[in-house]
Design a protein around this motif. Sequence first.
Motif, PDB file in Angstrom:
ATOM      1  N   GLN A  91       0.619  -1.169   0.079  1.00  0.00           N
ATOM      2  CA  GLN A  91      -0.048   0.073   0.022  1.00  0.00           C
ATOM      3  C   GLN A  91       0.881   1.266  -0.107  1.00  0.00           C
ATOM      4  N   ALA A  92       2.163   1.160   0.453  1.00  0.00           N
ATOM      5  CA  ALA A  92       2.998   2.193   0.411  1.00  0.00           C
ATOM      6  C   ALA A  92       4.030   2.109  -0.385  1.00  0.00           C
ATOM      7  N   ARG A  93       3.752   1.460  -1.534  1.00  0.00           N
ATOM      8  CA  ARG A  93       4.947   0.975  -2.451  1.00  0.00           C
ATOM      9  C   ARG A  93       5.410   2.514  -3.088  1.00  0.00           C
ATOM     10  N   GLU A  94       4.581   3.445  -3.623  1.00  0.00           N
ATOM     11  CA  GLU A  94       4.994   4.633  -4.082  1.00  0.00           C
ATOM     12  C   GLU A  94       5.860   5.398  -3.157  1.00  0.00           C
ATOM     13  N   GLN A  95       5.919   5.550  -1.924  1.00  0.00           N
ATOM     14  CA  GLN A  95       6.449   6.219  -1.206  1.00  0.00           C
ATOM     15  C   GLN A  95       7.801   5.242  -0.741  1.00  0.00           C
ATOM     16  N   LEU A  96       7.778   4.105  -0.957  1.00  0.00           N
ATOM     17  CA  LEU A  96       8.864   3.324  -0.724  1.00  0.00           C
ATOM     18  C   LEU A  96       9.865   3.767  -1.800  1.00  0.00           C
ATOM     19  N   ARG A  97       9.285   3.514  -3.039  1.00  0.00           N
ATOM     20  CA  ARG A  97      10.090   3.958  -4.326  1.00  0.00           C
ATOM     21  C   ARG A  97      10.746   5.272  -4.397  1.00  0.00           C
ATOM     22  N   ALA A  98       9.924   6.178  -3.846  1.00  0.00           N
ATOM     23  CA  ALA A  98      10.652   7.579  -3.808  1.00  0.00           C
ATOM     24  C   ALA A  98      11.583   7.777  -2.767  1.00  0.00           C
ATOM     25  N   ARG A  99      11.423   6.934  -1.769  1.00  0.00           N
ATOM     26  CA  ARG A  99      12.409   7.151  -0.648  1.00  0.00           C
ATOM     27  C   ARG A  99      13.833   6.343  -1.022  1.00  0.00           C
ATOM     28  N   SER A 100      13.435   5.011  -1.526  1.00  0.00           N
ATOM     29  CA  SER A 100      14.716   4.139  -1.958  1.00  0.00           C
ATOM     30  C   SER A 100      14.343   3.324  -2.920  1.00  0.00           C
ATOM     31  N   LEU A 101      14.830   3.661  -4.040  1.00  0.00           N
ATOM     32  CA  LEU A 101      14.800   2.715  -5.269  1.00  0.00           C
ATOM     33  C   LEU A 101      15.374   1.374  -4.949  1.00  0.00           C
ATOM     34  N   ARG A 102      16.539   1.317  -4.373  1.00  0.00           N
ATOM     35  CA  ARG A 102      16.966  -0.089  -3.935  1.00  0.00           C
ATOM     36  C   ARG A 102      15.893  -1.084  -3.105  1.00  0.00           C
ATOM     37  N   GLY A 103      15.395  -0.144  -2.102  1.00  0.00           N
ATOM     38  CA  GLY A 103      14.378  -0.680  -0.948  1.00  0.00           C
ATOM     39  C   GLY A 103      13.141  -1.286  -2.022  1.00  0.00           C
ATOM     40  N   TRP A 104      12.852  -0.431  -2.817  1.00  0.00           N
ATOM     41  CA  TRP A 104      11.627  -0.948  -3.853  1.00  0.00           C
ATOM     42  C   TRP A 104      11.823  -2.028  -4.536  1.00  0.00           C
ATOM     43  N   VAL A 105      13.169  -2.128  -5.046  1.00  0.00           N
ATOM     44  CA  VAL A 105      13.433  -3.469  -6.053  1.00  0.00           C
ATOM     45  C   VAL A 105      13.512  -4.407  -5.024  1.00  0.00           C
ATOM     46  N   CYS A 106      13.998  -4.445  -3.953  1.00  0.00           N
ATOM     47  CA  CYS A 106      14.168  -5.780  -2.802  1.00  0.00           C
ATOM     48  C   CYS A 106      12.695  -5.957  -2.594  1.00  0.00           C
ATOM     49  N   TYR A 107      11.913  -5.034  -2.565  1.00  0.00           N
ATOM     50  CA  TYR A 107      10.433  -5.401  -2.074  1.00  0.00           C
ATOM     51  C   TYR A 107       9.723  -6.241  -3.148  1.00  0.00           C
ATOM     52  N   VAL A 108       9.799  -5.797  -4.317  1.00  0.00           N
ATOM     53  CA  VAL A 108       9.409  -6.403  -5.609  1.00  0.00           C
ATOM     54  C   VAL A 108      10.046  -7.832  -5.724  1.00  0.00           C
ATOM     55  N   THR A 109      11.402  -8.042  -5.535  1.00  0.00           N
ATOM     56  CA  THR A 109      12.007  -9.225  -5.525  1.00  0.00           C
ATOM     57  C   THR A 109      11.311 -10.301  -4.380  1.00  0.00           C
ATOM     58  N   PHE A 110      11.228  -9.835  -3.125  1.00  0.00           N
ATOM     59  CA  PHE A 110      10.763 -10.414  -2.182  1.00  0.00           C
ATOM     60  C   PHE A 110       9.464 -11.285  -2.426  1.00  0.00           C
ATOM     61  N   ILE A 111       8.510  -9.942  -2.672  1.00  0.00           N
ATOM     62  CA  ILE A 111       7.031 -10.510  -2.879  1.00  0.00           C
ATOM     63  C   ILE A 111       7.021 -11.513  -4.005  1.00  0.00           C
ATOM     64  N   CYS A 112       7.773 -11.305  -5.120  1.00  0.00           N
ATOM     65  CA  CYS A 112       7.603 -12.275  -6.210  1.00  0.00           C
ATOM     66  C   CYS A 112       8.184 -13.724  -5.559  1.00  0.00           C
ATOM     67  N   ASN A 113       9.256 -13.696  -4.857  1.00  0.00           N
ATOM     68  CA  ASN A 113      10.105 -14.825  -4.357  1.00  0.00           C
ATOM     69  C   ASN A 113       9.103 -15.578  -3.323  1.00  0.00           C
ATOM     70  N   VAL A 114       8.185 -14.759  -2.481  1.00  0.00           N
ATOM     71  CA  VAL A 114       7.077 -15.321  -1.573  1.00  0.00           C
ATOM     72  C   VAL A 114       6.082 -16.151  -2.516  1.00  0.00           C
ATOM     73  N   PHE A 115       5.481 -15.218  -3.402  1.00  0.00           N
ATOM     74  CA  PHE A 115       4.584 -15.836  -4.391  1.00  0.00           C
ATOM     75  C   PHE A 115       5.029 -17.033  -5.047  1.00  0.00           C
TER      76      PHE A 115
END
Length: 225
Positions: A91-115
């Motif tokens: 839900q806060a993904r746009e704020q995460l991306r704005a704050r840290s591009l690396r953190g955003w990429v890590c999140y996408v990687t993680f949720i895809c790995n969980v899926f």
Amino acid sequence: MVMGEAGREEYSKIQSFDAETQRLLKTALKDPGAVDLEKVANVIVDHSLQDCVFSKEAGRMCYAIIQAESQQAGQSVFRRGLLNRLQQEYQAREQLRARSLRGWVCYVTFICNVFDHLRVNNMPMMALVNPVYDCLFRLAQPDSLSEEEEVDCLVLQLHRVGEQLERMNGQRMEELFILLRDGFLLPAGLSSLAQLLLLEIIEFRAAGWTTSPAAHKYYYSELPD
């Protein structure tokens, strides 16, 4: 208790944590009823957002803890805590991306790995399908396609879970690849590496989510190490 094979395989991934957190995670894998599993879920998500190497494999650890909890107590406290935290970050993904591009990429990687790893009745979790798609659609927007780190993440995740996602919702996959084709054909601001990655994933899907030996040789001789 005798730890399952999945749990034993996860021990090597715990070494990057501090000693206290290592004890917490090892206990969660061996005796999940002895620890606060919501805390464990938060620890794994927090570390995944900071460590892109860990985020690529953390889904296996999550699956091992879920299996251990199910076998020991028949409960799903950890899974519920994990999904709640993933939803919060989603839900806060746009704020995460704005704050840290690396953190955003890590999140996408993680949720895809969980899926990729979590299953219900031997099927991917429906609750994750649309959030994963939404993350990939965000990576396919023009401002993200101009960032090589995001393009690389997008292509890696489509290699990992694209075929599964298409089986779950083929229409959304077609819409995603329309965006990717448009991004490739209108390459204002795209680097040559981003164009190469997009072309590779477009051809990969067109070939039935496989790569021919000739295509593999072409693309991976062009990609940098």
